[in-house]
Design a protein around this motif. Structure first.
Motif, short mmCIF file in Angstrom:
data_model
loop_
_atom_site.label_atom_id
_atom_site.label_comp_id
_atom_site.label_asym_id
_atom_site.label_seq_id
_atom_site.Cartn_x
_atom_site.Cartn_y
_atom_site.Cartn_z
N ASP A 1 -20.11 9.27 20.63
CA ASP A 1 -19.94 10.31 21.65
C ASP A 1 -20.88 10.12 22.83
OD1 ASP A 1 -22.23 10.93 20.26
OD2 ASP A 1 -21.79 13.05 20.05
N THR A 2 -21.69 9.03 22.81
CA THR A 2 -22.58 8.74 23.94
C THR A 2 -22.58 7.27 24.36
OG1 THR A 2 -24.46 8.38 22.46
CG2 THR A 2 -24.18 10.61 23.36
N GLU A 3 -21.98 6.38 23.58
CA GLU A 3 -22.03 4.94 23.88
C GLU A 3 -20.64 4.38 24.16
OE1 GLU A 3 -23.86 0.80 22.11
OE2 GLU A 3 -23.34 2.38 20.71
N LEU A 4 -20.56 3.66 25.26
CA LEU A 4 -19.32 3.02 25.71
C LEU A 4 -19.58 1.53 25.89
CD1 LEU A 4 -16.50 2.94 27.17
CD2 LEU A 4 -17.71 3.59 29.24
N VAL A 5 -18.61 0.71 25.47
CA VAL A 5 -18.69 -0.73 25.66
C VAL A 5 -17.51 -1.16 26.52
CG1 VAL A 5 -18.66 -3.01 24.57
CG2 VAL A 5 -19.89 -1.13 23.49
N MET A 6 -17.81 -1.76 27.68
CA MET A 6 -16.77 -2.29 28.56
C MET A 6 -16.76 -3.81 28.37
SD MET A 6 -15.39 0.22 30.29
CE MET A 6 -14.70 -0.32 31.81
N GLN A 7 -15.58 -4.35 28.14
CA GLN A 7 -15.46 -5.78 27.93
C GLN A 7 -14.42 -6.34 28.89
OE1 GLN A 7 -14.67 -6.88 23.91
NE2 GLN A 7 -14.60 -9.05 24.36
N ALA A 8 -14.81 -7.39 29.62
CA ALA A 8 -13.91 -8.08 30.52
C ALA A 8 -13.69 -9.49 29.98
CB ALA A 8 -14.49 -8.14 31.93
N ASP A 9 -12.45 -9.88 29.86
CA ASP A 9 -12.10 -11.21 29.37
C ASP A 9 -11.38 -11.95 30.50
OD1 ASP A 9 -11.65 -13.42 27.78
OD2 ASP A 9 -9.89 -12.54 26.80
N ILE A 10 -12.09 -12.87 31.13
CA ILE A 10 -11.54 -13.60 32.27
C ILE A 10 -11.03 -14.95 31.79
CG2 ILE A 10 -12.04 -14.57 34.54
CD1 ILE A 10 -14.35 -12.53 34.73
N THR A 11 -9.77 -15.24 32.10
CA THR A 11 -9.18 -16.54 31.74
C THR A 11 -8.60 -17.18 32.99
OG1 THR A 11 -7.09 -15.48 31.15
CG2 THR A 11 -8.63 -15.88 29.37
N LEU A 12 -8.58 -18.49 32.99
CA LEU A 12 -8.04 -19.26 34.12
C LEU A 12 -6.82 -20.05 33.68
CD1 LEU A 12 -11.39 -20.70 35.53
CD2 LEU A 12 -10.00 -18.88 36.52
N ASP A 13 -5.81 -20.07 34.53
CA ASP A 13 -4.61 -20.86 34.28
C ASP A 13 -4.85 -22.25 34.89
OD1 ASP A 13 -2.14 -22.08 34.21
OD2 ASP A 13 -1.04 -20.35 34.97
#
Length: 192
Positions: A105-117
């Motif tokens: 109720d207080t912790e958030l995890v943002m995850q970005a997964d960058i891929t290249l073609d």
């Protein structure tokens, strides 16, 4: 009378706590947040490059000490058009998936997964060394960011210790909206 007021305050306090959105355990995701904003990026890029063309022409005229001919201006514009084409090809070859996971109720995890073609980068004219340099630069970008958050109504106030951000939750709780740049928004869909 005091007992009734205390009971009423307790009920109101309980209702106020329940009104706060409990996001713990929820996950929101989008497979490519950049795809939706590509048109806006194209317009911004063209606008910025038009400014650069004007600056480059002014710089060349200042260096030359005279106005440029139409051919000289066309050469500068052609170089900038090539740069736009190159930048757009790289952006289209890049896919950025984003996931927001509310761990508590207080912790958030943002995850970005960058891929290249790789094939799209080759088609854009990037050589082997340029592709490897781009991949190396992306690998240095942090992919996971932990932050604390609080909620008020449909707003989620996030803080990673260095920067604050605000996300908006849809009324039905199925979408999470944010902004990764001024005027560039994203929408994550609830998956869990």
């Amino acid at each position: 009378m005091k007992r009734q007021i205390s009971a009423l305050l307790f009920v109101l306090f309980t209702l106020a706590l329940q009104a706060q959105t409990n996001l713990s355990g929820r996950t929101y995701h989008h497979p490519d947040i950049m795809a939706e904003g590509m048109k806006a990026y194209e317009k911004d890029l063209e606008k910025k490059m038009a400014e650069v063309v004007g600056q480059e022409i002014a710089k060349a005229e200042n260096k030359k000490g005279a106005p440029l001919s139409a051919d000289e201006k066309a050469q500068i514009k052609a170089k900038q058009d090539e740069a736009i084409k190159f930048s757009l090809a790289v952006m289209k070859a890049t896919k950025t998936a984003m996931t927001a996971t509310f761990k508590s109720d207080t912790e958030l995890v943002m995850q970005a997964d960058i891929t290249l073609d790789e094939d799209a980068l080759k088609a854009a004219g990037l050589g082997w060394a340029q592709r490897k340099a781009l991949k190396a630069a992306i690998s240095l970008t942090p992919s996971t960011q932990k932050m604390s958050y609080t909620t008020k109504d449909n707003l989620v106030f996030c803080n990673d210790g260095a920067e604050r951000d605000t996300l908006a939750l849809s009324d039905d709780g199925n979408y999470l909206y944010g902004e990764f740049e001024e005027g560039k928004t994203f929408k994550l869909t609830r998956t869990k």
